[in-house]
Design a protein around this motif. Sequence first.
Motif, PDB file in Angstrom:
ATOM      1  N   UNK A  36       0.673  -1.540   0.226  1.00 53.84           N
ATOM      2  CA  UNK A  36       0.206   0.058  -0.047  1.00 53.84           C
ATOM      3  C   UNK A  36       0.763   1.418   0.159  1.00 53.84           C
ATOM      4  N   UNK A  37       2.253   0.985   0.686  1.00 53.69           N
ATOM      5  CA  UNK A  37       2.599   2.471   0.811  1.00 53.69           C
ATOM      6  C   UNK A  37       3.430   2.371  -0.655  1.00 53.69           C
ATOM      7  N   UNK A  38       4.128   1.320  -1.784  1.00 51.81           N
ATOM      8  CA  UNK A  38       4.560   1.258  -2.466  1.00 51.81           C
ATOM      9  C   UNK A  38       3.470   1.631  -3.841  1.00 51.81           C
ATOM     10  N   UNK A  39       2.599   1.774  -3.362  1.00 51.95           N
ATOM     11  CA  UNK A  39       1.193   2.070  -4.646  1.00 51.95           C
ATOM     12  C   UNK A  39       0.149   2.758  -3.833  1.00 51.95           C
ATOM     13  N   UNK A  40       0.362   3.624  -3.439  1.00 48.61           N
ATOM     14  CA  UNK A  40      -0.586   4.344  -3.422  1.00 48.61           C
ATOM     15  C   UNK A  40      -1.858   4.224  -4.180  1.00 48.61           C
ATOM     16  N   UNK A 162      -4.811  -0.711   2.500  1.00 49.09           N
ATOM     17  CA  UNK A 162      -5.660   0.110   2.635  1.00 49.09           C
ATOM     18  C   UNK A 162      -5.296   0.561   4.000  1.00 49.09           C
ATOM     19  N   UNK A 163      -4.328  -0.231   5.088  1.00 49.89           N
ATOM     20  CA  UNK A 163      -4.012   0.911   5.576  1.00 49.89           C
ATOM     21  C   UNK A 163      -2.551   1.512   5.098  1.00 49.89           C
ATOM     22  N   UNK A 164      -1.391   0.852   4.623  1.00 54.98           N
ATOM     23  CA  UNK A 164      -0.239   1.779   4.187  1.00 54.98           C
ATOM     24  C   UNK A 164      -0.843   2.115   2.963  1.00 54.98           C
ATOM     25  N   UNK A 165      -1.378   2.253   2.414  1.00 53.84           N
ATOM     26  CA  UNK A 165      -2.467   3.561   1.562  1.00 53.84           C
ATOM     27  C   UNK A 165      -2.276   4.886   1.583  1.00 53.84           C
ATOM     28  N   UNK A 166      -3.018   4.642   2.900  1.00 57.16           N
ATOM     29  CA  UNK A 166      -3.331   6.000   3.516  1.00 57.16           C
ATOM     30  C   UNK A 166      -2.857   6.870   4.481  1.00 57.16           C
ATOM     31  N   UNK A 167      -1.805   6.192   4.513  1.00 56.46           N
ATOM     32  CA  UNK A 167      -0.245   6.069   5.726  1.00 56.46           C
ATOM     33  C   UNK A 167       0.082   8.036   5.187  1.00 56.46           C
ATOM     34  N   UNK A 168       0.556   9.178   5.857  1.00 56.81           N
ATOM     35  CA  UNK A 168       0.196  10.484   5.205  1.00 56.81           C
ATOM     36  C   UNK A 168       1.559   9.733   4.915  1.00 56.81           C
ATOM     37  N   UNK A 169       1.927  10.601   3.760  1.00 60.46           N
ATOM     38  CA  UNK A 169       3.859  10.917   3.637  1.00 60.46           C
ATOM     39  C   UNK A 169       3.730  12.094   2.874  1.00 60.46           C
ATOM     40  N   UNK A 170       4.984  12.903   2.373  1.00 60.61           N
ATOM     41  CA  UNK A 170       4.956  13.611   1.486  1.00 60.61           C
ATOM     42  C   UNK A 170       5.632  13.627   0.491  1.00 60.61           C
ATOM     43  N   UNK A 171       6.480  12.831   0.379  1.00 59.00           N
ATOM     44  CA  UNK A 171       6.795  12.488  -0.567  1.00 59.00           C
ATOM     45  C   UNK A 171       7.288  10.563  -1.016  1.00 59.00           C
ATOM     46  N   UNK A 172       6.512  10.075  -2.244  1.00 59.89           N
ATOM     47  CA  UNK A 172       6.379   9.026  -2.566  1.00 59.89           C
ATOM     48  C   UNK A 172       7.328   8.125  -1.822  1.00 59.89           C
ATOM     49  N   UNK A 173       8.522   8.420  -2.516  1.00 55.15           N
ATOM     50  CA  UNK A 173      10.327   8.134  -2.158  1.00 55.15           C
ATOM     51  C   UNK A 173      10.040   7.574  -1.004  1.00 55.15           C
ATOM     52  N   UNK A 174      10.049   8.250   0.064  1.00 58.65           N
ATOM     53  CA  UNK A 174       9.774   8.332   1.619  1.00 58.65           C
ATOM     54  C   UNK A 174       9.280   6.922   1.446  1.00 58.65           C
TER      55      UNK A 174
END
Length: 197
Positions: A36-40, A162-174
Amino acid sequence: MLIFAPSKMTLVQFITFLLIGIGLSFDSFAVSVSCGLLRREIQFLQACKVAASLAFFQALFPLLGWFIGSAVENILKSVDHWIAFGLLAAIGGKMIFEGIRDNGSLNNLDPFKTSVLIGLSIATSIDAFVVGISYGFLEIPIFLPVLVIGAVTFIASMLGMLFGKYIPAKRSHQSIILGGIILILMGFKILAEHLWF
């Protein structure tokens, strides 16, 4: 041995199988968070593909363990944690490498690619193989546990993405770096459980 239970599953049996399924699904949940983090922009059908792969292997491995039995138990126990660690560390390391690249390119690592997905699925399912062996030793019919384990893993994986997709992050590489760290930590967790506990 019987694959199918001769009678209906009791409430105690269901609760036991459910708790085992939840325990086995923790690694799949962590991997799903990384996906989810990798592909929002992950779509529902893509999420279903990931969850189905994780659930399939999580259900397949206890079935294989049940059939294979004690013949390979001692051999597998000596290397299973290294196999899982190697797969998770390799994929996690690649995610970190992609995340720290200057151009921030995300195109070279696809969590939905079949080879990557199978690697993740196998890495998170090895413990389930040993569970299947134990069921074989106890002569417990394997069909119902496999269904419960697969269903629990599918649900946990969908929730993880679903959880990973909506974790706030400023930039995708982070987010990619965080996902890679999660996978590597999961690999170390598996090593620690087998080597020191």
